[in-house]
Scaffold this active site. Sequence first.
Site, short mmCIF file in Angstrom:
data_model
loop_
_atom_site.label_atom_id
_atom_site.label_comp_id
_atom_site.label_asym_id
_atom_site.label_seq_id
_atom_site.Cartn_x
_atom_site.Cartn_y
_atom_site.Cartn_z
N ARG A 194 4.41 11.03 -1.97
CA ARG A 194 4.26 10.76 -0.54
C ARG A 194 5.58 11.02 0.19
NH1 ARG A 194 4.86 4.37 1.16
NH2 ARG A 194 4.10 5.02 3.17
N HIS B 286 12.88 -2.49 1.78
CA HIS B 286 12.27 -1.23 2.25
C HIS B 286 13.12 -0.08 1.75
CE1 HIS B 286 9.46 -3.35 4.74
NE2 HIS B 286 10.47 -4.12 5.14
N TYR C 123 10.89 9.06 1.45
CA TYR C 123 10.92 8.06 0.37
C TYR C 123 11.53 8.58 -0.94
CZ TYR C 123 7.85 5.63 3.60
OH TYR C 123 7.35 5.01 4.71
N ALA D 284 3.25 -0.93 4.65
CA ALA D 284 2.71 -0.97 6.02
C ALA D 284 2.31 -2.39 6.44
CB ALA D 284 1.52 -0.03 6.12
N SER E 187 13.20 2.94 3.00
CA SER E 187 13.74 3.68 4.14
C SER E 187 14.42 2.72 5.12
CB SER E 187 12.60 4.41 4.86
OG SER E 187 11.68 3.47 5.40
N ARG F 7 7.35 0.14 13.50
CA ARG F 7 7.95 -0.38 12.27
C ARG F 7 9.06 -1.41 12.55
NH1 ARG F 7 5.79 3.24 8.37
NH2 ARG F 7 5.50 5.27 9.34
N ASN G 37 8.15 -5.57 -1.16
CA ASN G 37 8.09 -4.47 -0.21
C ASN G 37 6.63 -4.41 0.25
OD1 ASN G 37 7.96 -2.15 1.27
ND2 ASN G 37 9.07 -0.88 -0.19
N ARG H 92 13.34 3.97 12.48
CA ARG H 92 12.09 4.74 12.52
C ARG H 92 11.25 4.36 13.75
NH1 ARG H 92 9.42 4.75 6.79
NH2 ARG H 92 8.24 6.43 7.78
N GLU I 155 13.01 -9.28 1.17
CA GLU I 155 12.22 -8.15 1.68
C GLU I 155 13.00 -6.84 1.43
OE1 GLU I 155 12.06 -8.31 5.93
OE2 GLU I 155 10.68 -6.61 6.11
N PRO J 100 0.78 -1.23 0.00
CA PRO J 100 0.00 0.00 0.00
C PRO J 100 0.82 1.28 0.00
CG PRO J 100 -0.16 -1.13 2.11
CD PRO J 100 0.50 -2.07 1.16
N ASN J 101 0.33 2.23 -0.75
CA ASN J 101 0.86 3.61 -0.83
C ASN J 101 2.15 3.74 -1.62
OD1 ASN J 101 -1.24 4.83 0.83
ND2 ASN J 101 -0.33 3.67 2.51
N ASP K 144 2.26 -16.03 5.74
CA ASP K 144 1.77 -17.38 5.44
C ASP K 144 1.75 -17.65 3.94
OD1 ASP K 144 1.47 -17.92 8.10
OD2 ASP K 144 -0.70 -17.68 8.15
C1 DQA Z 1 8.32 1.05 3.69
C2 DQA Z 1 8.42 1.22 5.20
C3 DQA Z 1 7.09 0.93 5.86
O1 DQA Z 1 7.20 1.09 7.27
C4 DQA Z 1 6.04 1.91 5.35
O2 DQA Z 1 4.78 1.61 5.91
C5 DQA Z 1 5.99 1.96 3.87
C6 DQA Z 1 7.21 1.90 3.09
C7 DQA Z 1 9.64 1.42 2.97
O3 DQA Z 1 9.76 1.08 1.80
O4 DQA Z 1 10.51 2.07 3.57
O5 DQA Z 1 4.92 2.17 3.30
O6 DQA Z 1 8.07 -0.33 3.40
#
Ligand code: DQA
Length: 147
Positions: free
Chosen positions: A17, A99, A22, A76, A101, A110, A73, A106, A97, A9-10, A86
């Site tokens: 954003r 991220h 980011y 959230a 950031s 998180r 990624n 943080r 995985e 998401p996002n 799962d």
């Molecule tokens: C994120 C870090 C997460 O905590 C956050 O909710 C995101 C982006 C990152 O790419 O740094 O949406 O996954």
Amino acid sequence: MHILVINGPNLNMLGIREPDVYGRTTYTQLCSRIEDHAVLRGVSVEIYQSNHEGDLVDRIQAAYGRADGIVINPAAYTHTSVALLDALKAVALPAVEVHLSRVEERESFRQISYVRAACLATITGHGIDGYLEAIDLLLAEVNGHDR
Ligand code: DQA
């Protein structure tokens, strides 16, 4: 080799954003960087983004028998989703995985990652490059197993 890149998401709002967290690279530019890198490495890549947890689960399940590895990624959902953990365990594909950031520096909420338990590595704080490094890690993993 076929790699599925999943964004939660996002992440479609990249560039708009919280640019101080980011960066200013847009989601479209992120996808282009990933696609260019895949061409360079001779792998095929499929990029998927959703704001909906169940859709992300569906996409991970659909990778079974089709993809050789997953870059994820979960945004959230990293910090909340046992369902994504799962799903990754169910398909049992090598996963990395990512991220953008440095999540470990943080907020306390998180600091938990559910998916991490199903991933062979985690890359944080390398921005867009983190996705490219994740592809390289998967390549090394899959090629290593071929030998
Ligand atoms: C994120 C870090 C997460 O905590 C956050 O909710 C995101 C982006 C990152 O790419 O740094 O949406 O996954």
